[in-house]
Scaffold this motif. Structure first.
Motif, PDB file in Angstrom:
ATOM      1  N   VAL A 198       2.203   2.001  -3.527  1.00  0.00           N
ATOM      2  CA  VAL A 198       1.136   2.548  -4.478  1.00  0.00           C
ATOM      3  C   VAL A 198       0.875   3.891  -3.990  1.00  0.00           C
ATOM      4  CG1 VAL A 198      -1.324   2.398  -5.164  1.00  0.00           C
ATOM      5  CG2 VAL A 198      -0.091   0.168  -4.639  1.00  0.00           C
TER       6      VAL A 198
ATOM      7  N   HIS B  85      -1.373   6.740   5.269  1.00  0.00           N
ATOM      8  CA  HIS B  85      -1.703   5.743   4.949  1.00  0.00           C
ATOM      9  C   HIS B  85      -1.447   4.613   6.385  1.00  0.00           C
ATOM     10  CE1 HIS B  85      -0.485   1.437   4.046  1.00  0.00           C
ATOM     11  NE2 HIS B  85      -1.370   1.417   3.069  1.00  0.00           N
TER      12      HIS B  85
ATOM     13  N   GLU C 116      -6.168  -2.460   3.737  1.00  0.00           N
ATOM     14  CA  GLU C 116      -5.204  -1.826   2.956  1.00  0.00           C
ATOM     15  C   GLU C 116      -5.596  -1.006   1.771  1.00  0.00           C
ATOM     16  OE1 GLU C 116      -1.132  -1.400   2.372  1.00  0.00           O
ATOM     17  OE2 GLU C 116      -1.764  -2.530   3.916  1.00  0.00           O
ATOM     18  N   ARG C 117      -6.462  -1.612   1.004  1.00  0.00           N
ATOM     19  CA  ARG C 117      -7.101  -1.068  -0.291  1.00  0.00           C
ATOM     20  C   ARG C 117      -7.750   0.520   0.187  1.00  0.00           C
ATOM     21  NH1 ARG C 117     -10.461  -4.447  -4.168  1.00  0.00           N
ATOM     22  NH2 ARG C 117      -8.415  -5.422  -4.298  1.00  0.00           N
ATOM     23  N   LYS C 118      -8.557   0.273   1.286  1.00  0.00           N
ATOM     24  CA  LYS C 118      -9.279   1.501   1.597  1.00  0.00           C
ATOM     25  C   LYS C 118      -8.375   2.696   2.101  1.00  0.00           C
ATOM     26  CE  LYS C 118     -13.666   1.978   2.207  1.00  0.00           C
ATOM     27  NZ  LYS C 118     -14.646   2.394   1.702  1.00  0.00           N
TER      28      LYS C 118
ATOM     29  N   GLY D 156       0.858  -1.107   0.128  1.00  0.00           N
ATOM     30  CA  GLY D 156      -0.131   0.005  -0.068  1.00  0.00           C
ATOM     31  C   GLY D 156       0.878   1.305   0.084  1.00  0.00           C
TER      32      GLY D 156
ATOM     33  N   ASN E 230     -16.736   3.560  -1.438  1.00  0.00           N
ATOM     34  CA  ASN E 230     -16.011   3.810  -2.633  1.00  0.00           C
ATOM     35  C   ASN E 230     -16.240   5.042  -3.463  1.00  0.00           C
ATOM     36  OD1 ASN E 230     -13.882   2.187  -1.371  1.00  0.00           O
ATOM     37  ND2 ASN E 230     -14.766   0.375  -2.572  1.00  0.00           N
TER      38      ASN E 230
ATOM     39  N   THR F 245      -5.199   2.787   1.442  1.00  0.00           N
ATOM     40  CA  THR F 245      -4.466   3.497   0.224  1.00  0.00           C
ATOM     41  C   THR F 245      -5.439   4.469  -0.477  1.00  0.00           C
ATOM     42  OG1 THR F 245      -3.371   1.549  -0.229  1.00  0.00           O
ATOM     43  CG2 THR F 245      -3.341   3.144  -2.124  1.00  0.00           C
ATOM     44  N   THR F 246      -6.811   4.327  -0.799  1.00  0.00           N
ATOM     45  CA  THR F 246      -7.390   5.273  -1.254  1.00  0.00           C
ATOM     46  C   THR F 246      -7.553   6.560  -0.705  1.00  0.00           C
ATOM     47  OG1 THR F 246      -8.713   3.478  -2.283  1.00  0.00           O
ATOM     48  CG2 THR F 246      -9.884   5.676  -2.482  1.00  0.00           C
TER      49      THR F 246
END
Length: 505
Positions: A5, A109, A121-123, A2, A466, A125-126
């Protein structure tokens, strides 16, 4: 993964846009006319010459020295630069903030995962990419100002405080003061809440008895879900405890019946454990003592241009922050569902809610009427957007500043309510007081001053879908591009002063 990214996403837009800004505006602009020559003095080894117009300590210049020094050996070997000071161009100094913007995003992050480990992790990162796009922060990524470095130091301090590495956290606290003196308030905020968490860990049995003495509707709903777990809501019990196997209580399940009870209980615990607290948080005590010594030696908190930065009771600034932050976080605060939630919440206790609203309206009226300061820079400098907001919105007629009062009150009530869902009352109170202590003494309305409390607010706001994040990111990007176009392609000139002027935050 993350982190990579996040850093790559920020770098993907930051470096090309920085190159564009440097090609169109190669010379120092606005406050850069003070910062860039001062940093270049340091590059030449002259650490004793100081521009009396600079109000902040030299932290940014030291960071730039270290940053540029890392490239000098290669530049010297390929004969790009024979001496170190040649590398300290305006573009090179500005690139310090491009690098630090990447650091800010990565720190955000990591902080989000530390505060709300279940967010994913994805959220995270966003969210980090979204905050990097926040228009005011994004814009000053490409100029040589202290704001990005200041945010990076504060976020690093917060992260290490949460990890209970207090010496490292206090070290970053020192760095944060070297970028901006008002960051001492955030040192106190993080240290105070860290001490509260620390003392709660010293009384685990007391916490369990509090939590189980009066089960509330909130405590029944408490669960392992992630986005309600805050940094201060880390597990208090051992994993093999029969109680902890059944339920994990978040801070939203507040064991106290009132703020007064919470403050009293925590104050007693802090007093009874004062020796342990002083030892554990001695790094922050040292920092605070050094800062007090600096104020006595300097004769005030501001280094230079003291006549233009006199401490003033600018209580309206506190209201401006609430509205600006709530508007920038529109999916959290300005939606029909949010208005209905606040309305239903007020209906549960009409007397207290009515008193709170009336008190908010009354205090806001006093702040707007008696403590709304129009700094000479705000009235005269038409390069800043705040100049137009002041003239075309707040002062468009004599009634408008009073008509905005309900929006100020609504914004702050919404912010406090959202924070109270994941934090204790004393945490929310300390955050509100910290925002006031940072902003109220500042006579000049500058949206740059709002960035750090805004980012802390985002860290502790509940997660959203999202789709809403994408909409916010798109809106931020549109504002970013608009302000960039205005800055680069809409220059203008003053009759009374030579040079090109440009619009900016």
């Amino acid at each position: 993964m993350g982190r990579l990214v996040v850093a790559a996403a920020v770098a993907a837009w930051a470096f090309p846009i920085a190159a564009l800004v440097n090609s169109v505006v190669p010379e120092p602009y606005m406050d850069e006319i003070f910062h860039v020559p001062q940093a270049q003095q340091y590059c030449r080894g002259d650490f004793w010459t100081w521009d009396p117009m600079i109000t902040t300590p030299p932290g940014l210049y030291y960071v730039s020295l270290a940053y540029i020094a890392s490239f000098f050996p290669v530049a010297w070997m390929v004969r790009v630069a024979k001496t170190f000071d040649v590398l300290c161009s305006t573009a090179a100094l500005r690139s310090t903030n491009v690098f630090l913007a990447m650091v800010c995003a990565v720190l955000f992050h990591d902080l989000l995962l530390c505060i709300r480990p279940g967010i994913g992790e994805r959220k995270a990162t966003t969210y980090a990419i979204l905050v990097a796009l926040y228009p005011v922060h994004w814009f000053f990524t490409f100029l040589y100002y202290t704001d990005v470095a200041s945010l990076a130091a504060v976020l690093a301090m917060y992260l290490f405080c949460l990890k209970k590495q207090f010496w490292i956290g206090a070290t970053f606290g020192v760095f944060s003061i070297l970028f901006r003196q008002t960051n001492v308030i955030w040192i106190i905020f993080f240290a105070a809440n860290g001490a509260i968490t620390y003392v709660k860990d010293l009384y685990p049995k007391d916490n369990v008895s509090h939590e189980n003495s009066e089960p509330t509707h909130q405590s029944k709903k408490a669960s392992v879900w992630d986005n309600k777990i805050s940094a201060q809501a880390l597990r208090r019990r051992r994993i093999n405890s029969p109680i902890s196997k059944k339920v994990i209580v978040s801070e939203s399940a507040n064991p106290y019946n009132s703020l007064t009870e919470e403050v009293w209980d925590i104050s007693l615990k802090l007093w009874n454990s004062k020796c342990e607290i002083l030892i554990a948080f001695s790094p922050f005590v040292v920092v605070m003592a050094a800062f007090v010594a600096f104020i006595i030696w300097n004769g005030g908190i501001v280094l230079g241009a003291k006549e233009a930065h006199v401490v003033s009771p600018h209580f309206a600034q506190f209201l401006y922050f609430g509205l600006v932050s709530a508007a920038a976080l529109q999916p959290w605060h300005f939606t029909p569902n949010r208005v209905l939630d606040l309305f239903h919440l007020s209906g549960k206790n009409k007397t207290c809610s009515s008193l709170a609203v009336l008190m908010g309206l009354g205090l806001s009226f006093v702040a707007v009427h008696f403590f709304s300061i129009a700094h000479p820079y705000l009235l005269a400098d038409n390069r800043h957007y705040t100049f137009y907001i002041w003239r075309k919105v707040i002062q468009v007629n004599w009634m408008m500043k009073y008509m905005l009062i309900p929006l100020y009150v609504y914004s702050w009530l919404s912010i406090i309510n959202i924070l109270a869902k994941s934090q204790t009352r004393i945490w929310v109170l300390s955050f509100v007081l910290s925002v006031a202590l940072v902003l109220v003494p500042a006579p000049l309305v500058e949206f740059r001053y709002y960035t750090i409390p805004f980012v802390i607010l985002v860290l502790h706001s509940p997660a959203i879908g999202n789709g809403k994040l994408l909409a916010m990111g798109s809106l931020y990007a549109a504002v970013d591009l608009s302000t960039l176009v205005m800055f680069l392609s809409r220059p203008f000139h003053w009759e009374h002063e030579p040079g090109t002027q440009r619009f900016m935050w």
